[in-house]
Design a protein around this motif. Structure first.
Motif, PDB file in Angstrom:
ATOM      1  N   GLU A 182       0.836  -1.206   0.000  1.00 49.38           N
ATOM      2  CA  GLU A 182       0.000   0.000   0.000  1.00 49.38           C
ATOM      3  C   GLU A 182       0.873   1.258   0.000  1.00 49.38           C
ATOM      4  O   GLU A 182       0.548   2.258  -0.645  1.00 49.38           O
ATOM      5  CB  GLU A 182      -0.926   0.012   1.215  1.00 49.38           C
ATOM      6  N   GLY A 183       1.999   1.202   0.697  1.00 44.39           N
ATOM      7  CA  GLY A 183       2.883   2.366   0.789  1.00 44.39           C
ATOM      8  C   GLY A 183       3.729   2.587  -0.441  1.00 44.39           C
ATOM      9  O   GLY A 183       4.397   3.624  -0.567  1.00 44.39           O
ATOM     10  N   LYS A 184       3.719   1.651  -1.370  1.00 45.85           N
ATOM     11  CA  LYS A 184       4.517   1.785  -2.589  1.00 45.85           C
ATOM     12  C   LYS A 184       3.711   2.318  -3.773  1.00 45.85           C
ATOM     13  O   LYS A 184       4.247   2.507  -4.863  1.00 45.85           O
ATOM     14  CB  LYS A 184       5.141   0.438  -2.957  1.00 45.85           C
ATOM     15  N   VAL A 185       2.408   2.541  -3.564  1.00 41.29           N
ATOM     16  CA  VAL A 185       1.577   3.081  -4.641  1.00 41.29           C
ATOM     17  C   VAL A 185       1.913   4.553  -4.832  1.00 41.29           C
ATOM     18  O   VAL A 185       1.887   5.345  -3.891  1.00 41.29           O
ATOM     19  CB  VAL A 185       0.081   2.901  -4.320  1.00 41.29           C
ATOM     20  N   GLN A 186       2.262   4.931  -6.058  1.00 34.33           N
ATOM     21  CA  GLN A 186       2.604   6.314  -6.385  1.00 34.33           C
ATOM     22  C   GLN A 186       1.629   6.842  -7.435  1.00 34.33           C
ATOM     23  O   GLN A 186       1.482   6.245  -8.503  1.00 34.33           O
ATOM     24  CB  GLN A 186       4.038   6.393  -6.945  1.00 34.33           C
ATOM     25  N   ASN A 187       0.939   7.945  -7.095  1.00 33.28           N
ATOM     26  CA  ASN A 187      -0.026   8.559  -8.018  1.00 33.28           C
ATOM     27  C   ASN A 187      -1.065   7.552  -8.510  1.00 33.28           C
ATOM     28  O   ASN A 187      -1.454   7.540  -9.684  1.00 33.28           O
ATOM     29  CB  ASN A 187       0.698   9.181  -9.220  1.00 33.28           C
ATOM     30  N   THR A 189      -0.781   4.343  -8.875  1.00 37.43           N
ATOM     31  CA  THR A 189      -0.279   3.187  -9.615  1.00 37.43           C
ATOM     32  C   THR A 189       0.819   2.484  -8.820  1.00 37.43           C
ATOM     33  O   THR A 189       1.481   3.078  -7.975  1.00 37.43           O
ATOM     34  CB  THR A 189       0.273   3.591 -10.992  1.00 37.43           C
ATOM     35  N   LEU A 190       0.987   1.206  -9.133  1.00 38.24           N
ATOM     36  CA  LEU A 190       2.009   0.390  -8.488  1.00 38.24           C
ATOM     37  C   LEU A 190       2.858  -0.257  -9.569  1.00 38.24           C
ATOM     38  O   LEU A 190       2.328  -0.764 -10.561  1.00 38.24           O
ATOM     39  CB  LEU A 190       1.339  -0.698  -7.631  1.00 38.24           C
ATOM     40  N   SER A 191       4.155  -0.217  -9.406  1.00 36.36           N
ATOM     41  CA  SER A 191       5.030  -0.797 -10.425  1.00 36.36           C
ATOM     42  C   SER A 191       4.929  -2.319 -10.406  1.00 36.36           C
ATOM     43  O   SER A 191       4.756  -2.933  -9.348  1.00 36.36           O
ATOM     44  CB  SER A 191       6.478  -0.383 -10.193  1.00 36.36           C
ATOM     45  N   ASP A 194       7.510  -3.958  -8.085  1.00 38.58           N
ATOM     46  CA  ASP A 194       7.126  -4.086  -6.676  1.00 38.58           C
ATOM     47  C   ASP A 194       6.103  -5.204  -6.491  1.00 38.58           C
ATOM     48  O   ASP A 194       6.163  -5.968  -5.519  1.00 38.58           O
ATOM     49  CB  ASP A 194       6.541  -2.770  -6.168  1.00 38.58           C
ATOM     50  N   TRP A 330      -7.545   5.064  -4.362  1.00 37.26           N
ATOM     51  CA  TRP A 330      -6.783   5.614  -5.471  1.00 37.26           C
ATOM     52  C   TRP A 330      -7.635   5.887  -6.701  1.00 37.26           C
ATOM     53  O   TRP A 330      -7.177   6.423  -7.673  1.00 37.26           O
ATOM     54  CB  TRP A 330      -5.647   4.634  -5.836  1.00 37.26           C
TER      55      TRP A 330
END
Length: 331
Positions: A182-187, A189-191, A194, A330
């Motif tokens: 959950e903490g790695k989601v940026q804008n 989206t998740l890579s 990850d 999101w």
């Protein structure tokens, strides 16, 4: 036909259509609640009427002749017309006390059977529902009258079956609420890097025959050594419960994630874009199409899950934590 065609009764027609489905004299007698000697007499009578052996012994059962195929098709049409002639103008579900047998995987329970159950029990308080396993024998059970309905994707369905699509929902990557991803989601989206760094739960779906892809629900073989996958199970609902106890990623239908989040929050990280959408159908054998009780049950499924027979509206996915309105979202 010979001069004995005055013996062509409704009882004989029902016997012939049941024998065609069962391909076994003993099972036919059991299905029709008649003695085996009477079943033998009916077959002998039919052979005289139609001037053909109709069935020959094959292994532990009976194999129909070409004439038997023709006779059965004609008998079904006659019985369907007779049903229309004598059917009551209205069907009262309150008087129905039969058990409706539905073959399905366990993920059908929260997303397709549960939405129907309350109205079914309210309208038909004397009736019941039995949920049977869906496996490689499902179509045989429907043909033999050992199941009434089935729920699964209608792919390569034989011509003697009827189906109605119930929903269209995509697959998603889901994790337990509070998962490190959950903490790695940026804008929003998740890579994939990850995402693929986490281990997975594999749902082994049978009798699915798709090419197995690790992590995607399907007919995956269980290896002798574990790799990226940490858990294997045939049970969708069990997989979700196990997911809540691990840091594993689970691929499951959006509709399933949404329904189960009502019991316990979970997080939808992303759409599983490479996985085909889930499109289950309500399926039945053609010989039960005119069964008024089953026709009513089918109408409940269509009304509860589709609203009508208009084209299906595909589900829209909501990313973020589900089942916790105060938590992060999101989309």
């Amino acid at each position: 036909m010979s001069g004995t065609d005055n013996q062509l009764s409704r009882e004989l027609l029902v016997f012939l259509t049941t024998l065609y489905e069962q391909r076994h004299l003993g099972r036919t007698a059991t299905r029709l609640s008649i003695s085996l000697p009477k079943a033998s007499r009916l077959l002998a009578e039919a052979r005289i009427v139609f001037e053909d052996p109709l069935y020959t012994r094959f292994g532990h059962g009976l194999a129909p002749t070409a004439r038997a195929h023709e006779v059965t098709a004609q008998a079904r049409r006659v019985l369907e017309e007779m049903a229309k002639l004598f059917a009551a103008e209205t069907f009262d579900p309150a008087a129905m006390n039969r058990v409706i047998r539905i073959s399905a995987l366990d993920n059908a329970i929260p997303i397709m059977i549960e939405p129907v159950l309350e109205l079914f029990m309210k309208k038909a308080p004397k009736a019941g529902i039995a949920i049977l396993p869906h496996d490689e024998h499902t179509l045989l059970k429907l043909r033999a009258g050992e199941a009434d309905l089935a729920i699964f994707p209608a792919v390569n369905l034989p011509a003697d079956f009827v189906s109605v699509p119930l929903l269209r929902t995509p697959y998603v990557y889901a994790v337990r609420a509070g998962h490190p991803l959950e903490g790695k989601v940026q804008n929003g989206t998740l890579s994939m890097q990850d995402l693929e760094a986490c281990r997975r739960i594999q749902i082994c779906v049978h009798p699915d025959t798709d090419d197995p892809i690790e992590g995607v629900p399907g007919p995956a073989e269980i290896p002798l050594k574990a790799g990226r996958t940490m858990l294997w199970t045939e049970y969708w609902l069990g997989a979700v419960r196990l997911m809540h106890r691990t840091d594993a990623v689970l691929i499951l239908p959006w509709r399933t994630a949404k329904a189960l989040s009502e019991e316990r929050p979970l997080t939808v990280l992303a759409r599983a874009e490479s996985v085909p959408w889930l499109e289950p159908s309500l399926i039945w054998h053609a010989h039960t199409t005119l069964d008024t009780g089953l026709e009513w049950v089918r109408s409940l499924f269509i009304s509860a899950l589709r609203g009508s027979l208009r084209p299906l509206e595909p589900d829209e996915v909501r990313l973020g934590r589900l089942g916790d309105d105060s938590a992060l979202h999101w989309s």
